[in-house]
Design an enzyme around this catalytic site. Structure first.
Site, PDB file in Angstrom:
ATOM      1  N   TYR A 175      64.940  78.742  53.570  1.00  0.00           N
ATOM      2  CA  TYR A 175      63.717  79.763  53.367  1.00  0.00           C
ATOM      3  C   TYR A 175      64.447  79.956  51.574  1.00  0.00           C
ATOM      4  O   TYR A 175      64.061  81.043  50.815  1.00  0.00           O
ATOM      5  CB  TYR A 175      62.620  79.977  54.120  1.00  0.00           C
ATOM      6  N   LYS A 214      58.663  86.282  49.386  1.00  0.00           N
ATOM      7  CA  LYS A 214      57.419  86.583  50.101  1.00  0.00           C
ATOM      8  C   LYS A 214      57.384  88.247  50.514  1.00  0.00           C
ATOM      9  O   LYS A 214      56.713  88.951  50.997  1.00  0.00           O
ATOM     10  CB  LYS A 214      57.600  85.884  51.197  1.00  0.00           C
TER      11      LYS A 214
HETATM   12  P1  NAD Z   1      50.371  72.975  48.129  1.00  0.00           P
HETATM   13  O1  NAD Z   1      51.615  72.026  47.815  1.00  0.00           O
HETATM   14  O2  NAD Z   1      49.416  72.974  48.297  1.00  0.00           O
HETATM   15  O3  NAD Z   1      50.198  74.465  46.998  1.00  0.00           O
HETATM   16  C1  NAD Z   1      50.880  74.906  46.667  1.00  0.00           C
HETATM   17  C2  NAD Z   1      50.308  75.403  44.571  1.00  0.00           C
HETATM   18  O4  NAD Z   1      50.626  76.594  43.712  1.00  0.00           O
HETATM   19  C3  NAD Z   1      50.093  73.831  44.257  1.00  0.00           C
HETATM   20  O5  NAD Z   1      49.060  73.699  43.671  1.00  0.00           O
HETATM   21  C4  NAD Z   1      50.487  74.605  42.772  1.00  0.00           C
HETATM   22  O6  NAD Z   1      49.843  73.432  41.704  1.00  0.00           O
HETATM   23  C5  NAD Z   1      50.615  75.852  42.388  1.00  0.00           C
HETATM   24  N1  NAD Z   1      51.714  76.661  41.663  1.00  0.00           N
HETATM   25  C6  NAD Z   1      53.133  76.065  41.585  1.00  0.00           C
HETATM   26  N2  NAD Z   1      53.348  76.734  40.306  1.00  0.00           N
HETATM   27  C7  NAD Z   1      52.409  76.977  39.883  1.00  0.00           C
HETATM   28  C8  NAD Z   1      52.033  77.802  38.850  1.00  0.00           C
HETATM   29  N3  NAD Z   1      52.902  78.328  37.707  1.00  0.00           N
HETATM   30  N4  NAD Z   1      50.800  77.524  37.879  1.00  0.00           N
HETATM   31  C9  NAD Z   1      49.463  77.623  38.969  1.00  0.00           C
HETATM   32  N5  NAD Z   1      49.681  76.666  39.776  1.00  0.00           N
HETATM   33  C10 NAD Z   1      51.211  76.675  40.928  1.00  0.00           C
HETATM   34  O7  NAD Z   1      51.273  73.992  49.416  1.00  0.00           O
HETATM   35  P2  NAD Z   1      50.507  75.564  50.082  1.00  0.00           P
HETATM   36  O8  NAD Z   1      51.219  74.988  51.509  1.00  0.00           O
HETATM   37  O9  NAD Z   1      48.710  75.010  50.225  1.00  0.00           O
HETATM   38  O10 NAD Z   1      50.985  76.533  49.277  1.00  0.00           O
HETATM   39  C11 NAD Z   1      50.229  77.351  49.199  1.00  0.00           C
HETATM   40  C12 NAD Z   1      50.829  79.122  50.127  1.00  0.00           C
HETATM   41  O11 NAD Z   1      50.704  78.765  51.123  1.00  0.00           O
HETATM   42  C13 NAD Z   1      51.890  79.055  49.245  1.00  0.00           C
HETATM   43  O12 NAD Z   1      52.893  80.578  48.181  1.00  0.00           O
HETATM   44  C14 NAD Z   1      53.149  79.805  49.986  1.00  0.00           C
HETATM   45  O13 NAD Z   1      54.149  79.704  49.965  1.00  0.00           O
HETATM   46  C15 NAD Z   1      52.443  79.577  51.153  1.00  0.00           C
HETATM   47  N6  NAD Z   1      52.393  79.324  52.823  1.00  0.00           N
HETATM   48  C16 NAD Z   1      52.589  77.994  53.232  1.00  0.00           C
HETATM   49  C17 NAD Z   1      53.470  77.371  53.968  1.00  0.00           C
HETATM   50  C18 NAD Z   1      53.726  75.976  54.624  1.00  0.00           C
HETATM   51  O14 NAD Z   1      53.742  76.319  56.005  1.00  0.00           O
HETATM   52  N7  NAD Z   1      53.187  75.160  54.332  1.00  0.00           N
HETATM   53  C19 NAD Z   1      53.700  78.252  55.300  1.00  0.00           C
HETATM   54  C20 NAD Z   1      53.173  79.666  54.575  1.00  0.00           C
HETATM   55  C21 NAD Z   1      52.640  80.350  53.422  1.00  0.00           C
END
Ligand code: NAD
Length: 264
Positions: free
Chosen positions: A156, A163
């Site tokens: 990570y 984060k």
């Molecule tokens: P995802 O890929 O579906 O979503 C990530 C989004 O970030 C995408 O829509 C992407 O277009 C957007 N993004 C990245 N750079 C950008 C920019 N410069 N301008 C505008 N948008 C931008 O994946 P996800 O897992 O749904 O991620 C959403 C959030 O959840 C993130 O903050 C991620 O760190 C967090 N998260 C994910 C997990 C997991 O295991 N998937 C766990 C905990 C937290």
């Protein structure tokens, strides 16, 4: 009953496709009568996000790159013109060079450190700055974080550092905005297979580990995160701000799981 979010207008930032966590939150809010607007990053994602937005009768779908101040200004001007105000906002955005989401944190470059913190942490403050003037009647703002902020998780790396800063931002913003009746919270989600997660080294192993070692012995879904998001974004969460709420099958509570469970 569809009343929890009746009359509330919410901006959803971070849907990439139907596996996105932001989509889980959007669906939970739409099912309770919220009016929604969506952003997408770049034309390539437009063709995925538009049909999803249409399926919940979104009022607005707009491109936005959170690293571009002009793009953010244009988005919030559009929201203001469309709705005149805003009741809630979901920020589900993160980015890091995937070459640095494997191996050691030690190897992080200054360029990727800055980029990762800008997209994954500062952008939350940047959207809050622009959302607040639209929330004159109060509001609720939600971001997404991960346990890697609190404890070291393999691969990570710099994202864990980002984060941690994001979670601190939640507390500072909640304190700044409390007097305006704007609540600011984060959900710390367990691992979910999404586009962003596919960039993390050994993600399949991380999923399996969480399944075997969390109290509930299963991984979480975007529906479960969505329902917890609904609670924080709706008046059900009226007494909650500055909180990092874990939706992770209880994984964050475990020091060591019983040996028989881990061997399954
Ligand atoms: P995802 O890929 O579906 O979503 C990530 C989004 O970030 C995408 O829509 C992407 O277009 C957007 N993004 C990245 N750079 C950008 C920019 N410069 N301008 C505008 N948008 C931008 O994946 P996800 O897992 O749904 O991620 C959403 C959030 O959840 C993130 O903050 C991620 O760190 C967090 N998260 C994910 C997990 C997991 O295991 N998937 C766990 C905990 C937290």
């Amino acid at each position: 009953a569809q009343s929890l979010m009746a009359g509330k207008r919410g901006l959803i930032m971070g849907v990439a496709n139907d596996r996105s966590i932001a989509w889980g939150v959007a669906q939970a809010c739409a099912a309770q009568g919220a009016r929604l607007a969506f952003t997408y990053q770049g034309e390539q994602l437009a063709k995925r996000v538009r049909p999803l937005a249409e399926s919940v009768s979104a009022d607005l779908v707009a491109e936005c790159d959170v690293t571009d101040a002009g793009s953010l200004d244009a988005l919030f001007a559009e929201v203001k013109e469309k709705w005149g105000g805003l009741d809630f906002l979901v920020h589900a955005i993160a980015y890091s060079d995937k070459d640095q989401l494997k191996g050691r944190y030690l190897e992080t470059t200054p360029e990727n450190f800055a980029r990762t913190l800008q997209v994954s942490c500062y952008s939350f403050t940047a959207v809050c700055q622009r959302a607040v003037p639209l929330m004159s009647a109060g509001g609720s703002i939600l971001t997404l974080t991960y346990y890697g902020a609190e404890r070291v998780m393999p691969h990570y790396n710099v994202m864990g550092v980002a984060k941690a800063a994001l979670e601190a931002s939640v507390r500072y913003l909640a304190t700044d905005l409390g007097p305006e009746n704007i609540r600011v919270n984060a959900i710390s989600a367990g691992p979910i297979r999404t586009l962003a997660a596919s960039g993390i080294g050994d993600f399949r192993f991380i999923l399996k580990w969480n399944e075997l070692n969390s109290p509930l012995r299963r991984n979480v879904t975007i529906e479960q995160v969505g329902n917890a998001g609904l609670y924080l974004l709706s008046d059900l969460g009226a007494g909650v701000t500055g909180e990092v709420h874990h939706v992770d099958s209880g994984y964050h509570t475990v020091g060591m799981v019983a040996v028989d469970a881990a061997r399954q």
